[in-house]
Design a protein around this motif. Structure first.
Motif, mmCIF file in Angstrom:
data_model
loop_
_atom_site.group_PDB
_atom_site.id
_atom_site.type_symbol
_atom_site.label_atom_id
_atom_site.label_comp_id
_atom_site.label_asym_id
_atom_site.label_seq_id
_atom_site.Cartn_x
_atom_site.Cartn_y
_atom_site.Cartn_z
ATOM 1 N N SER A 1 65.126 9.375 40.626
ATOM 2 C CA SER A 1 63.664 9.455 40.698
ATOM 3 C C SER A 1 63.060 10.115 39.453
ATOM 4 N N LYS B 1 63.158 1.606 38.251
ATOM 5 C CA LYS B 1 61.765 1.242 38.529
ATOM 6 C C LYS B 1 61.356 1.747 39.900
ATOM 7 N N GLU B 2 60.056 2.025 40.026
ATOM 8 C CA GLU B 2 59.530 2.316 41.357
ATOM 9 C C GLU B 2 59.285 1.012 42.091
ATOM 10 N N ASN B 3 59.615 0.982 43.387
ATOM 11 C CA ASN B 3 59.263 -0.159 44.217
ATOM 12 C C ASN B 3 59.180 0.333 45.655
ATOM 13 N N GLN B 4 57.969 0.422 46.150
ATOM 14 C CA GLN B 4 57.769 1.014 47.483
ATOM 15 C C GLN B 4 58.508 0.228 48.569
ATOM 16 N N LYS B 5 58.808 -1.050 48.284
ATOM 17 C CA LYS B 5 59.503 -1.850 49.302
ATOM 18 C C LYS B 5 61.015 -1.622 49.305
ATOM 19 N N GLY C 1 62.385 3.777 47.766
ATOM 20 C CA GLY C 1 61.253 3.652 46.859
ATOM 21 C C GLY C 1 61.617 3.410 45.404
ATOM 22 N N LEU C 2 62.891 3.135 45.136
ATOM 23 C CA LEU C 2 63.367 2.957 43.770
ATOM 24 C C LEU C 2 64.303 1.768 43.710
ATOM 25 N N GLU C 3 64.354 1.112 42.544
ATOM 26 C CA GLU C 3 65.384 0.095 42.338
ATOM 27 C C GLU C 3 65.753 0.077 40.858
#
Lengths: 430, 430
Positions: free
Chosen positions: A10, A70-74, A78-80
């Motif tokens: 994060s 990267k951030e990705n809320q899905k 929350g991260l990928e």
């Protein structure tokens, strides 16, 4: 590039990172794929666009991955990570996994899981048990070191048993028959007398018991403590109660993640009641019509007692005190106020005995006479008895079974779940 | 009243104190007497005016003393305690001590001292060795925990040896023949593969070697570390070198008193040279006309090499690298740049090997083939080999003999001086 652990991602959003771990899950959507990567710290979703590697990539392969965080809320957590490069560093050689690692439940018996220990431990929840266990023993060390105790290692190959001759494994020691130590009892007492005054040991103990139950192991780790210049057994119960309190605080601070994975909420440790055995037996009889064996309570009694204590004292722990001399080892200090009784105790935690302890006899003549009374030949224990000729101070101690404590802290069903490689009547492998 | 330890007396001058300990010395001047009281923290002079107790007080009795702490520049340590009350709490039952405890030198052979271990350890200098040893293993834990390693316990009762069948003690395990583990080698590798990634163990190891020398024990404590996702064996040497550096700082901070009692001054740890075995053998031949056995150096070679390294690199430590495959266990990773050699190393410290380590083979097929090449039946090690089917990452580790390291840090002559209760060819007692 330095490796980033999953649980540190994060702080790396927008940066290129190097991840290392195992392939936990593969979801192929044809034009791209999601991989779930697992390392010791957690799992993260990888987005893979070059699908070439999927031809040879199977679940549980170990890999190195370069990509952008990267951030990705899905995404889970929350991260990928968008994969730029992925390399298999540890290949797989199997057709089918013995059981699934990435499903919610493990569809295999405990025995099958133990047969494939290195696979079952890949599930974060199974591994979490042993992170907590490592912190339990660390807490034991921190607590006792702070109180001036010295860590020792005593021999496990011994010439004679401490508690009598039965239940000992024999070792062929060159031309001699020797035994595996059932406990460091004699040696930790000797080290108190040798001037260390207060010692602890974290080490294996061996019991050749024919029990094959949910709570017995033939090889286990014993957390042993022994201290000199005590007043009586209450000093020892104070010490252990202080440890339990410290332990729970330590686990709350150091094992949040693991406790949450395991769904365990640690309760506050209230004052631990200290109740003489006789009274305990009366409680069991009056409250539950439960008869106890002479000079002890049985496994069912331990469970009923804990229920009673929880309801009446709001405590998961209870000390049973003042066991009769006939039911304790020959080195146990008699109680000067209760005829036939001793300054000894057990600690029961959630229906299971996790500790035996007490004050020991420190006077040479008294110990020698007690040996004879117990039918033990003092000459067989000369190396031990000799220590008592040279000003042995009043002393005592206790031992906690590490696996039992772990099991109960985490509400596990079987002690084997709290043992990396259990040894029992039927198992010496893996 | 709360007990005061001797080393805390200086803050209690003018106050009444309660001391507990052993009678180290008695000097009777007729009208009064000086007693020297010893506890785990030090010794202090007591002034006794009521001499009644001297009738029954012998050296090494354990006592409780109430009195007033006073400054006295003539007393050892600048302090003394005027006795108001003294009570024997641990009686003596001897005519003569086996050897003197309060003299400058101990006039007894090492064997006699070991026979009376609880007496010889009453000498502060003998006990200091084990305070340092406890801090060595504590440093090992602190250092590795900080690097994300998990402490584990692996079984000592095993079904098959790790390094071949010789030099194993057999155990009668119910109806089976089992063995005592020579090392946690297989198990620590398996735990890396199980997802802990980096593990350590402090535990006993057993070698049924027929050597009875100053540097061999049949039961010893092994400090084991193993980690996954490494580049090569240099990661492991970096890890161990970092530990050695940390250890020396830790001992300087935590063992000042003990190091001073033992007259040991710890030198700064310089960069540790890493020299291939072949080059080491050449150095020994050219500098000392010393021939070495094939694929190794011998005990004399270790001493000569350390002399050379000290003179030329100003280091007490040296890594020997790149041992031939034929001289290392079957799980050792071959060196891809030097035919027939391996990614393995030993660490020599002041003329003694204290560590063996290296990268391990992590590929299933390669390991299986290597077993066959070494004449080992893969089926005998199925529980171990199976782990390698499921994406075992590149990994390796090392083991340090705790008693050997202690011996060399403290410049002791015999490894038994660094062992509370040594087990050797002739000794399983006390």
């Amino acid at each position: 590039m330095k490796r980033t652990l999953v649980d540190a991602l994060s702080s790396k959003v927008g940066q290129e990172v190097l991840l290392k771990g195992w392939i936990h899950q593969i979801k192929n959507f044809g034009k791209f794929a999601f991989l779930i990567l697992r390392d010791k710290s957690g799992v993260v979703q990888l987005i893979l666009e070059d699908l070439e590697i999927l031809k040879e990539l199977k679940l549980e392969a170990s890999v190195e991955v370069k990509g952008e965080a990267k951030e990705n809320q899905k995404a889970p957590g929350g991260l990928e990570v968008q994969v730029q490069n992925i390399k298999i560093v540890g290949k797989t050689y199997y057709d089918l996994l013995p059981f699934s690692i990435n499903q919610k439940d493990i569809k295999a018996s405990l025995e099958t899981q133990l047969d494939h220990r290195t696979i079952s431990l890949r599930r974060p929840s199974k591994r979490a048990v042993f992170k907590v266990q490592a912190e339990i023993e660390e807490a034991f060390r921190i607590y006792l070191r702070e109180k001036g105790f010295t860590e020792i290692h005593t021999p496990k190959i011994i010439s004679s048993g401490t508690e009598g001759g039965s239940e000992l494994f024999t070792v062929n020691y060159f031309d001699h028959r020797a035994f595996l130590a059932q406990s460091p009892q004699f040696y930790k007492q000797m080290m108190v007398g040798a001037g260390f005054e207060a010692v602890y040991e974290v080490g294996h103990a061996y019991r050749a018991e024919l029990h094959n139950t949910w709570r017995h192991l033939n090889e286990y780790v014993s957390l042993d403590a022994e201290m000199g210049f005590i007043e009586d057994e209450n000093d020892l119960m104070d010490l252990e109660e202080g440890f339990i309190r410290f332990l729970f605080e330590h686990l709350k601070s150091n094992c949040q993640k693991e406790l949450s994975i395991l769904g365990v909420k640690l309760e506050k440790v209230n004052e631990i009641p200290r109740i003489p055995l006789k009274e305990v037996q009366n409680i069991l009889l009056e409250e539950y019509h439960k008869k106890s064996p002479v000079g002890n309570i049985d496994a069912e009694g331990e469970i009923l007692l804990s229920k009673y204590i929880k309801e009446n004292y709001h405590s998961d722990f209870v000390f049973i005190t003042k066991y009769p001399a006939s039911k304790r080892p020959m080195y146990t200090m008699p109680d000067d106020q209760m005829d036939g009784m001793t300054k000894s105790f057990d600690l029961i935690y959630k229906g299971l005995e996790i500790t035996t302890g007490g004050q020991r006899i420190h006077d040479y003549e008294m110990l020698k006479n007690n040996m004879i009374r117990f039918g033990v030949n003092p000459e067989d224990f000369e190396f031990y008895l000799n220590t008592f000729k040279y000003g042995m101070p009043p002393h005592g101690g206790f031992a906690i079974g590490l696996e039992r404590l772990t099991m109960k802290v985490l509400d596990l069903d079987n002690i084997r779940e709290a043992t990396l490689f259990p040894r029992d009547l039927n198992r010496i492998e893996p």
